[in-house]
Motif scaffolding. Structure first.
Motif: not given
Lengths: 326, 107
Positions: A159, A182-186
């Protein structure tokens, strides 16, 4: 909004000369600049210093600031005095600033609400843009995100909480609003990597597109591994017999423990490579480098000492020979 | 209306390999085109793309980070341009040395 005591921030008296103010600023900038400072919270402290200097270095701004009075305390609730808007409009006209371009011309640095409303040009730029009725692209925003090495390896969801300076469309007052994403970090991001989130920056005006959000990833120090790009380094303690005779040992990696064959006659400081065991990548995954560190067990008992003495007799060897040759 | 009243969160999948153009780079960092071109000439950043066509250059994360650093040094520490170039090089050296030190220190 809260009052800011700029003189206090720079550590100068209210009648300090321009010279003194510049000197102090330079001293503090060197101390707290995030690109060169190791001080904790350097970034926060630097922002304060930067903002203070922005006002105190400018003759007009400093004068206007001084006119607010000396009785205010930092952090105290504050509203601009009547007639302030007139000052701003005049400053805008005499400054000759034009906002024909876009909102992107505004100083992108994250200043406080106090600054934005009293000395910033965001509100004027916004109003100009509104009047022109031409769509203006919003500014790009920058944010840093700290993650652990394990999060970098596996990928993670986080978040983000950001502060945005938003101009109220009716009052033209600037306030900070919190935005949550909300971010998705690869998996496989490296430290320093910049990730662009399209259209997550500041809003545009008159129907213009929002700017982008740039996230800078910082991998936090790990207790066991050192990271360099996608490669990771681990120091592995081994015994003298494992080094001399060779051995197969279990070694931790980010993806779990693996077996590593130590060749016979390995030396302290020798590096072994575990290919592909660093941070992942579709094209070129990093490696894990294992640095061997020889640890000699202590000679505690007489039997221990006897063993070592036996070894000394059986294997005469002078590692300092080359050193002492004249 | 504050956006966080109900705390809307939305999921975003990120492109990890952001490449940006010269114009985008200048816009994000507020640094001038000719200054970026000089950073390339001084080999402090290495964009992808044909050498003699700046408009076709593509910059990756490390390029963006370094240009942003240059912009900060110019503005915040009031360095002149040669100073910025030197500082960038030294900062890079320091980074490298610190990594080496960290690796060796754990011995």
């Amino acid at each position: 909004m809260q009052y800011k005591d700029y003189y206090k921030v720079l550590g100068v008296s209210r009648n300090a000369s321009d010279q003194d103010i510049k000197k102090q600023y330079r001293k503090l900038a060197r101390k707290y600049h995030p690109d060169v400072s190791k001080v904790e919270n350097a970034e926060e402290k630097f922002k304060e210093v930067q903002e203070a200097y922005e006002v105190l270095k400018d003759k007009e701004k400093r004068q206007a600031y001084d006119q607010l009075g000396e009785h205010w305390k930092s952090g105290q609730g504050f509203t601009p005095p009547p007639g302030w808007e007139a000052y701003q409009r005049q400053h805008d006209a005499t400054g000759g600033r034009r906002f024909d371009e876009t909102m992107e011309d505004i100083d992108p640095r994250a200043f406080s609400e106090f600054f934005e409303n009293l000395f910033g040009q965001r509100a004027q730029a916004y109003q100009h843009a509104q009047r022109q009725q031409r769509p203006h692209r919003g500014q790009d925003q920058l944010s840093k995100l700290d993650i652990s090495l394990h999060e970098a390896y596996q990928g993670t969801e986080r978040n983000l909480r950001l502060q945005e300076p938003i101009v109220d469309p009716t009052t033209h007052h600037v306030r900070h609003e919190e935005k949550q994403l909300r971010v998705k970090i690869p998996a496989g991001v490296t430290s320093g990597q910049q990730i662009r989130l399209a259209k997550q920056g500041l809003p545009g005006v008159a129907g213009g597109e929002p700017g982008d959000l740039y996230l800078e990833i910082a991998i936090q120090p790990d207790p066991h591994y050192t990271v360099k790009g996608r490669d990771i380094y681990l120091t592995l303690p081994i015994t003298p017999w494992e080094a001399a005779l060779g051995a197969t040992v279990t070694v931790p990696t980010l993806g779990g423990p693996v077996s590593l064959k130590i060749p016979a006659n390995a030396q302290s400081g020798q590096t072994l490579r575990l290919k592909g065991r660093g941070l992942p990548s579709p094209s070129s995954p990093g490696d894990q480098y294992v640095l061997l560190s020889l640890v000699t067990p202590a000679a505690k008992t007489d039997a221990d000492k006897a063993l070592y003495e036996q070894m000394a007799k059986a294997m005469p060897f002078n590692p300092r020979e080359a050193l002492l040759k004249t | 209306m504050p956006k966080t009243e109900t705390g809307p969160l939305y999921g975003i999948v990120i492109e990890a390999n952001t490449l940006i153009t010269l114009d985008e780079l200048c816009r994000v960092t507020s640094i001038q085109r000719r200054q970026v071109i000089e950073l390339v000439e001084q080999q402090l950043i290495a964009p992808q793309g044909p050498e003699h066509n700046p408009d076709a250059w593509q910059f990756d994360s490390s390029g963006l980070k370094r240009v942003r650093c240059a912009a900060n040094l110019l503005r915040d520490l009031e360095l002149n341009w040669p100073g910025v170039l030197l500082a960038l090089k030294l900062l890079e050296d320091i980074d490298e040395l610190e990594t080496q030190l960290n690796i060796l220190r754990r011995n």
